[in-house]
Design a protein around this motif. Structure first.
Motif, PDB file in Angstrom:
ATOM      1  N   HIS A 382       0.833  -1.196   0.000  1.00 53.63           N
ATOM      2  CA  HIS A 382       0.000   0.000   0.000  1.00 53.63           C
ATOM      3  C   HIS A 382       0.870   1.249   0.000  1.00 53.63           C
ATOM      4  CE1 HIS A 382      -4.101  -1.651   1.628  1.00 53.63           C
ATOM      5  NE2 HIS A 382      -3.596  -2.413   0.683  1.00 53.63           N
ATOM      6  N   ASP A 383       0.316   2.342  -0.491  1.00 58.27           N
ATOM      7  CA  ASP A 383       0.997   3.631  -0.447  1.00 58.27           C
ATOM      8  C   ASP A 383       0.759   4.263   0.931  1.00 58.27           C
ATOM      9  OD1 ASP A 383       2.514   5.712  -1.338  1.00 58.27           O
ATOM     10  OD2 ASP A 383       0.991   6.571  -2.645  1.00 58.27           O
ATOM     11  N   GLY A 384       1.478   5.336   1.221  1.00 62.74           N
ATOM     12  CA  GLY A 384       1.228   6.109   2.427  1.00 62.74           C
ATOM     13  C   GLY A 384       2.027   5.636   3.623  1.00 62.74           C
ATOM     14  N   ALA A 385       1.537   6.027   4.804  1.00 62.67           N
ATOM     15  CA  ALA A 385       2.222   5.701   6.059  1.00 62.67           C
ATOM     16  C   ALA A 385       1.191   5.591   7.174  1.00 62.67           C
ATOM     17  CB  ALA A 385       3.254   6.774   6.396  1.00 62.67           C
ATOM     18  N   TYR A 386       1.476   4.725   8.153  1.00 59.64           N
ATOM     19  CA  TYR A 386       0.609   4.620   9.322  1.00 59.64           C
ATOM     20  C   TYR A 386       1.379   3.951  10.456  1.00 59.64           C
ATOM     21  CZ  TYR A 386      -0.171  -0.357   8.129  1.00 59.64           C
ATOM     22  OH  TYR A 386      -0.011  -1.690   7.855  1.00 59.64           O
ATOM     23  N   CYS A 387       0.824   4.019  11.633  1.00 63.15           N
ATOM     24  CA  CYS A 387       1.347   3.287  12.780  1.00 63.15           C
ATOM     25  C   CYS A 387       0.188   2.527  13.397  1.00 63.15           C
ATOM     26  CB  CYS A 387       1.958   4.252  13.806  1.00 63.15           C
ATOM     27  SG  CYS A 387       2.415   3.462  15.370  1.00 63.15           S
ATOM     28  N   MET A 388       0.419   1.280  13.779  1.00 63.31           N
ATOM     29  CA  MET A 388      -0.642   0.512  14.433  1.00 63.31           C
ATOM     30  C   MET A 388      -0.098  -0.123  15.704  1.00 63.31           C
ATOM     31  SD  MET A 388      -1.099  -2.794  11.942  1.00 63.31           S
ATOM     32  CE  MET A 388       0.284  -3.855  11.496  1.00 63.31           C
ATOM     33  N   ALA A 404      14.360  11.915   1.022  1.00 62.03           N
ATOM     34  CA  ALA A 404      14.158  13.358   1.157  1.00 62.03           C
ATOM     35  C   ALA A 404      13.794  13.659   2.600  1.00 62.03           C
ATOM     36  CB  ALA A 404      13.046  13.832   0.213  1.00 62.03           C
ATOM     37  N   PHE A 405      14.026  14.892   3.021  1.00 63.11           N
ATOM     38  CA  PHE A 405      13.785  15.220   4.419  1.00 63.11           C
ATOM     39  C   PHE A 405      12.310  15.071   4.780  1.00 63.11           C
ATOM     40  CE2 PHE A 405      13.051  17.893   8.121  1.00 63.11           C
ATOM     41  CZ  PHE A 405      14.063  17.440   8.949  1.00 63.11           C
ATOM     42  N   GLY A 406      11.425  15.233   3.796  1.00 65.41           N
ATOM     43  CA  GLY A 406      10.010  15.050   4.079  1.00 65.41           C
ATOM     44  C   GLY A 406       9.715  13.663   4.622  1.00 65.41           C
ATOM     45  N   SER A 407      10.458  12.656   4.166  1.00 65.81           N
ATOM     46  CA  SER A 407      10.259  11.304   4.674  1.00 65.81           C
ATOM     47  C   SER A 407      10.830  11.154   6.081  1.00 65.81           C
ATOM     48  CB  SER A 407      10.916  10.283   3.741  1.00 65.81           C
ATOM     49  OG  SER A 407       9.956   9.414   3.181  1.00 65.81           O
ATOM     50  N   VAL A 408      11.880  11.902   6.374  1.00 64.15           N
ATOM     51  CA  VAL A 408      12.405  11.907   7.740  1.00 64.15           C
ATOM     52  C   VAL A 408      11.337  12.459   8.685  1.00 64.15           C
ATOM     53  CG1 VAL A 408      14.239  12.739   9.258  1.00 64.15           C
ATOM     54  CG2 VAL A 408      14.752  12.212   6.866  1.00 64.15           C
ATOM     55  N   SER A 409      10.646  13.500   8.224  1.00 64.41           N
ATOM     56  CA  SER A 409       9.565  14.084   9.010  1.00 64.41           C
ATOM     57  C   SER A 409       8.425  13.080   9.187  1.00 64.41           C
ATOM     58  CB  SER A 409       9.053  15.350   8.317  1.00 64.41           C
ATOM     59  OG  SER A 409       8.047  15.972   9.070  1.00 64.41           O
ATOM     60  N   THR A 410       8.106  12.337   8.117  1.00 64.49           N
ATOM     61  CA  THR A 410       7.069  11.303   8.220  1.00 64.49           C
ATOM     62  C   THR A 410       7.467  10.229   9.223  1.00 64.49           C
ATOM     63  OG1 THR A 410       6.346  11.664   5.937  1.00 64.49           O
ATOM     64  CG2 THR A 410       5.805   9.539   6.928  1.00 64.49           C
ATOM     65  N   LEU A 411       8.732   9.852   9.213  1.00 62.41           N
ATOM     66  CA  LEU A 411       9.227   8.863  10.177  1.00 62.41           C
ATOM     67  C   LEU A 411       9.019   9.364  11.606  1.00 62.41           C
ATOM     68  CD1 LEU A 411      10.765   6.264  10.889  1.00 62.41           C
ATOM     69  CD2 LEU A 411      12.902   7.543  10.535  1.00 62.41           C
ATOM     70  N   ALA A 412       9.382  10.624  11.851  1.00 57.46           N
ATOM     71  CA  ALA A 412       9.177  11.198  13.186  1.00 57.46           C
ATOM     72  C   ALA A 412       7.695  11.213  13.545  1.00 57.46           C
ATOM     73  CB  ALA A 412       9.753  12.612  13.230  1.00 57.46           C
ATOM     74  N   HIS A 413       6.852  11.534  12.563  1.00 54.73           N
ATOM     75  CA  HIS A 413       5.403  11.576  12.766  1.00 54.73           C
ATOM     76  C   HIS A 413       4.884  10.210  13.227  1.00 54.73           C
ATOM     77  CE1 HIS A 413       1.269  13.043  11.625  1.00 54.73           C
ATOM     78  NE2 HIS A 413       1.066  11.741  11.565  1.00 54.73           N
ATOM     79  N   GLU A 414       5.246   9.162  12.500  1.00 54.68           N
ATOM     80  CA  GLU A 414       4.739   7.830  12.837  1.00 54.68           C
ATOM     81  C   GLU A 414       5.327   7.319  14.153  1.00 54.68           C
ATOM     82  OE1 GLU A 414       2.222   6.876  11.352  1.00 54.68           O
ATOM     83  OE2 GLU A 414       2.353   8.196   9.607  1.00 54.68           O
ATOM     84  N   LEU A 415       6.570   7.670  14.446  1.00 56.99           N
ATOM     85  CA  LEU A 415       7.151   7.306  15.735  1.00 56.99           C
ATOM     86  C   LEU A 415       6.438   8.026  16.871  1.00 56.99           C
ATOM     87  CD1 LEU A 415      10.955   7.254  14.832  1.00 56.99           C
ATOM     88  CD2 LEU A 415       9.509   5.285  15.366  1.00 56.99           C
ATOM     89  N   GLY A 416       5.911   9.215  16.575  1.00 50.84           N
ATOM     90  CA  GLY A 416       5.097   9.915  17.568  1.00 50.84           C
ATOM     91  C   GLY A 416       3.841   9.132  17.897  1.00 50.84           C
ATOM     92  N   HIS A 417       3.204   8.566  16.877  1.00 51.45           N
ATOM     93  CA  HIS A 417       2.044   7.706  17.117  1.00 51.45           C
ATOM     94  C   HIS A 417       2.435   6.509  17.989  1.00 51.45           C
ATOM     95  CE1 HIS A 417      -1.007   9.590  14.681  1.00 51.45           C
ATOM     96  NE2 HIS A 417      -0.282   9.542  13.579  1.00 51.45           N
ATOM     97  N   ALA A 418       3.598   5.923  17.683  1.00 53.04           N
ATOM     98  CA  ALA A 418       4.048   4.767  18.459  1.00 53.04           C
ATOM     99  C   ALA A 418       4.295   5.158  19.917  1.00 53.04           C
ATOM    100  CB  ALA A 418       5.317   4.179  17.834  1.00 53.04           C
ATOM    101  N   TYR A 419       4.846   6.351  20.139  1.00 56.38           N
ATOM    102  CA  TYR A 419       5.069   6.825  21.515  1.00 56.38           C
ATOM    103  C   TYR A 419       3.729   7.039  22.225  1.00 56.38           C
ATOM    104  CZ  TYR A 419       6.954   9.505  25.418  1.00 56.38           C
ATOM    105  OH  TYR A 419       7.288   9.945  26.679  1.00 56.38           O
ATOM    106  N   HIS A 420       2.757   7.537  21.491  1.00 56.41           N
ATOM    107  CA  HIS A 420       1.407   7.695  22.049  1.00 56.41           C
ATOM    108  C   HIS A 420       0.885   6.337  22.524  1.00 56.41           C
ATOM    109  CE1 HIS A 420      -2.714   9.930  21.509  1.00 56.41           C
ATOM    110  NE2 HIS A 420      -2.625   9.325  22.673  1.00 56.41           N
ATOM    111  N   ASN A 421       1.140   5.297  21.732  1.00 57.82           N
ATOM    112  CA  ASN A 421       0.707   3.955  22.131  1.00 57.82           C
ATOM    113  C   ASN A 421       1.392   3.499  23.413  1.00 57.82           C
ATOM    114  OD1 ASN A 421      -1.043   3.679  19.945  1.00 57.82           O
ATOM    115  ND2 ASN A 421       0.494   2.711  18.651  1.00 57.82           N
ATOM    116  N   VAL A 422       2.631   3.913  23.607  1.00 63.81           N
ATOM    117  CA  VAL A 422       3.327   3.590  24.852  1.00 63.81           C
ATOM    118  C   VAL A 422       2.595   4.219  26.037  1.00 63.81           C
ATOM    119  CG1 VAL A 422       5.434   4.016  26.191  1.00 63.81           C
ATOM    120  CG2 VAL A 422       5.596   3.266  23.823  1.00 63.81           C
TER     121      VAL A 422
END
Length: 622
Positions: A382-388, A404-422
C-alpha cells in the motif's frame, strides 16, 4: 547505528511464527471462544436495548463483568487484526494473508453486534450511581457516557444487526477493492530522453504506483512531470472501480447516518472526533485566513526552482543547489536534492528526540533495533504511512521511505504515534478509544521537535532544506487537507441524490484545489484524481482529513507551551497522551490553557507557520 543500503522491513515473528502457524490458529480459536463467552454473559445480564435500569448490587457486578470481558476480548481482536493487516498492506498479492483477512472479517459482524448491544445497554444504565459505587466503572465513565449518547442514535436492534452483517460485503468490500486494486497498479512511464545519471536506475518502463508517486521528490523536473503524467494516466485507467468504490461507500454512510438520526455524516464524525461545530468552524476559518500566506510560500518556492509558477508536481520538489539566495546568504544554500538515507534519517530523528527527552529518543531507537518499521516501497505494498498498536506498548510503523527530508519528518510523525501507544499501554481497550483529532497530537509534536531542534543543530547549508520541508508539510495539512474536506463535503451532499461519475469527481476535486491553492499553483496542472489517491476516503471513516489539521495546529500550540515551561510541560504531557480516550478535546486542551473554540488559538498556531514563510521568502529573495 549501522549504515545500510537496504530499507528495513518489520519483524512480525514476536507475535506469531506465521499466518499458517499453530499459534495463530490457537489465537483465532481463543477469539471465537471469547466471543461465545461474552455473548453468553450478555444474554445472562440482559445486555442490550430496553427500559432504564435501577441501581442494584447485582447490576454493578454485571457491568463490571461486562467491561472486563469486553476489554479482554477486544485486546485479542486488536492484536490479530493488526497482525493480519501487517501482511496484507505490505503485499496485497499474498494469497494466504488475503484469505486470513477475509476469514477474520467474517467474525466482525458478530463482534460489531456485541458492541452495539453494549452501547444500547449503556443508554439504560444509572451511570452516576454506578460510578459512585465502583472504581472500575468510574474509570470507564467517559466510555459509558459516550455510549449512552450513541444509544440515542441507534437503529432498531434488527436493523443494527443487519447493518453489521452487510458491512463485510458493503463498505469493507469496497475499501478492500480500492486498496488491493491501487496497490497492484503498474504505471507505464515515458521517461524523458535526456535523463541524467542520477536517475539512470529509474529507467524501468513500468513501476508501482507508490514508486511513481515517490518521483514527485525527484530534483529533475522533467522526471517529475513524466511521473505525474504517467500517474494521471494510470488513475484514468482505474477510475471506474475507484468511482464505484467511493460512490458505494459514501452512499452507505449517508444512508446509515440518516437512519440513525444524524443530520449529516459530518455531525457523526464530529462526535466521534470529540469536537463540536464551533471548534471546527473556528479552525477552518483561521485556516482560510492563512491561505494567502501559503500561496506566497508556493510562489517563493517557484522562484527558488526557477519557475514562473509551481505545478502540482512541483509541490514536493527539492530545492536546487544553484545560488538563488545571493552572495550574502550563500552559506545558507541547501545541499540541493540531498539524499537522506534511511539510517541517516533515523539517526537524525533519534538525535533530535533526545533534545526533548532520553525516554523519547530511546524509544525511537527501540523501534529501529527491534525491527518495528517497514519502510521499503515495493510492488503490492500500500501507499502512504501509518502506525498501528498491537499489544501493550508495542507498535509497528508502516511507510514508503523516500530519500528526502520530508520522509524523515514522516518517520518522526509515525514514531510519535508509536510513543502515544506507549503512553496508552496501561489503559484498557475502552479507555484507549482516542478520537481522530487527538490521535495526531504526539505525531505532530514529534515532527515539530525535529523541525525546531534541527533548525538549531544542523549545518547552515541544510537549514533551508529543513525549513522548506516543514512548510511543505504544513501546506499539505492546512491547504491540501482543506481541499479534501471541501471535496468530501460536496460528494456527500451530491451523493444523496445519485451516484457521481469519475468526471464529476475529478471536477469537484479540481474545484476544491482551486479554492484552496488559488494562484499558488498553475490551474492547468492540478491533480484531478486525488480522490482516487487518498485511501482515507475509502476507509469508512468519514472526513478523515480535518483531524490532521487539528493535530498540526494543536501540536504547535502544545509546543509553544513546552517552550514556555519545558519541565512543567513534560510533567503533564505523557499524562495528556495517556488520557486521550478519557475526555473530549476541549476538556483535555484546558490542561494547557488552550481554548479550542477560539479562532485566536488557531490563528496563533498558524502564525508560527506564517513566520517561517516570511523567513523562507527572505532567504529566497536574498
Amino acid at each position: 547505528m549501522p549504515t545500510t543500503t537496504a530499507l528495513p522491513r518489520w519483524d512480525m515473528t514476536p507475535f506469531f511464527p506465521g499466518l499458517d502457524s499453530k499459534e495463530f490458529e490457537t489465537a483465532l480459536a481463543q477469539v471465537d471462544l471469547g466471543t461465545a463467552e461474552l455473548e453468553a454473559l450478555f444474554d445472562t445480564a440482559g445486555v442490550g436495548a430496553g427500559t432504564p435500569l435501577p441501581m442494584s448490587p447485582e447490576l454493578k457486578a454485571q457491568v463490571e463483568a461486562a467491561i472486563h470481558a469486553y476489554n479482554a476480548l477486544m485486546e485479542e481482536v486488536r492484536l490479530i487484526g493488526a497482525y493480519i493487516a501487517a501482511f496484507v498492506t505490505t503485499d496485497t498479492r499474498d494469497e494466504l494473508a488475503q484469505a486470513r483477512d477475509s476469514e477474520f472479517k467474517s467474525r466482525q459482524p458478530k463482534l460489531a453486534k456485541l458492541g452495539t448491544r453494549l452501547t444500547a445497554w449503556f443508554g439504560r444504565l444509572p451511570i452516576a450511581d454506578l460510578c459512585a459505587a465502583s472504581p472500575t466503572i468510574e474509570a470507564h465513565r467517559y466510555a459509558l457516557e459516550k455510549g449512552a449518547f450513541l444509544a440515542t442514535k441507534l437503529m432498531s436492534p434488527e436493523e443494527e444487526a443487519l447493518a453489521a452483517d452487510l458491512r463485510p460485503t458493503g463498505i469493507s468490500a469496497w475499501s478492500k477493492l480500492h486498496g488491493d486494486w491501487t496497490s497492484q497498479l503498474e504505471v507505464a512511464v515515458q521517461w524523458p530522453p535526456d535523463l541524467g545519471p542520477q536517475t539512470s536506475d529509474l529507467r524501468p518502463a513500468r513501476l508501482s504506483m507508490s514508486q511513481v508517486r515517490n518521483l514527485a521528490y525527484d530534483p529533475d523536473r522533467a522526471v517529475r512531470k513524466a511521473a505525474f503524467e504517467a500517474e494521471l494516466a494510470a488513475w484514468k485507467a482505474a477510475e471506474i472501480p475507484c468511482a464505484a468504490s467511493i460512490n458505494s461507500i459514501k452512499g452507505e454512510v449517508n444512508l446509515i447516518a440518516r437512519k440513525r438520526g444524524w443530520d449529516s455524516p459530518l455531525d457523526e464524525t464530529l462526535f466521534v472526533a470529540q469536537i463540536d461545530r464551533e471548534t471546527l468552524d473556528a479552525m477552518l476559518g483561521a485556516a482560510q485566513e492563512s491561505f494567502p500566506a501559503f500561496r506566497r510560500y508556493l510562489k517563493a518556492k517557484a522562484k527558488a526552482l526557477g519557475l514562473s509558477q509551481c505545478s502540482f508536481y512541483d509541490i514536493f520538489a527539492p530545492l536546487p543547489s544553484e545560488s538563488f539566495l545571493g552572495p550574502q546568504t550563500s552559506d545558507l544554500r541547501p545541499s540541493a536534492g540531498r539524499n537522506w538515507s534511511f539510517d541517516e534519517g533515523m539517526a537524525f530523528v533519534v538525535e533530535q528526540f533526545r533534545t526533548y527527552s532520553d525516554k523519547l529518543a530511546d524509544f525511537a531507537q527501540r523501534n529501529y533495533d527491534e525491527r518495528w518499521i517497514d519502510a521499503e516501497p515495493r510492488n503490492g505494498k500500500h501507499d502512504g504511512a501509518y502506525c498501528m498498536g498491537l499489544k501493550g506498548d508495542v507498535s509497528r510503523v508502516f511507510m514508503n521511505y523516500k530519500t528526502a527530508f520530508g520522509s524523515v519528518s514522516t518517520l518522526a510523525h509515525e514514531l510519535g504515534h508509536a510513543y502515544h501507544n506507549v503512553c496508552l499501554a496501561n489503559r484498557t481497550y475502552l479507555q484507549r478509544a482516542t478520537p481522530m483529532t487527538l490521535a495526531e497530537t504526539a505525531s505532530i509534536f514529534c515532527e515539530t521537535i525535529i523541525r525546531t531542534a534541527g533548525q538549531e543543530r544542523v549545518p547552515d547549508a541544510e537549514k533551508l532544506t529543513i525549513l522548506e520541508a516543514s512548510l511543505q508539510g504544513s501546506c499539505q495539512v492546512v491547504v491540501d487537507i482543506t481541499s479534501r474536506y471541501l471535496f468530501e463535503s460536496e460528494v456527500f451532499e451530491k451523493r444523496r441524490a445519485r451516484e457521481l461519475s469519475a468526471r464529476e469527481l475529478c471536477e469537484i476535486m479540481v474545484d476544491a484545489q482551486r479554492q484552496t491553492y488559488g494562484d499558488g499553483l498553475d490551474e492547468a496542472a492540478l491533480h484531478p484524481y486525488m480522490w482516487a489517491v487518498k485511501p482515507h476516503y475509502y476507509s469508512g471513516r468519514s472526513f478523515y482529513n480535518f483531524p490532521y489539521m487539528f493535530g498540526l495546529l494543536f501540536g504547535l500550540g502544545l509546543f509553544a507551551r513546552y517552550q514556555e515551561a519545558p519541565e512543567a510541560f513534560k510533567e503533564g504531557y505523557d499524562d495528556l497522551l495517556s488520557s486521550t480516550g478519557l475526555a473530549d478535546a476541549a476538556t483535555l486542551a484546558k490542561r494547557f490553557d488552550i481554548d479550542t473554540r477560539s479562532k485566536d488559538f488557531w490563528r496563533s498556531s498558524l502564525k508560527v507557520i506564517e513566520v517561517d514563510i516570511e523567513r523562507f521568502e527572505a532567504l529566497v529573495d536574498g
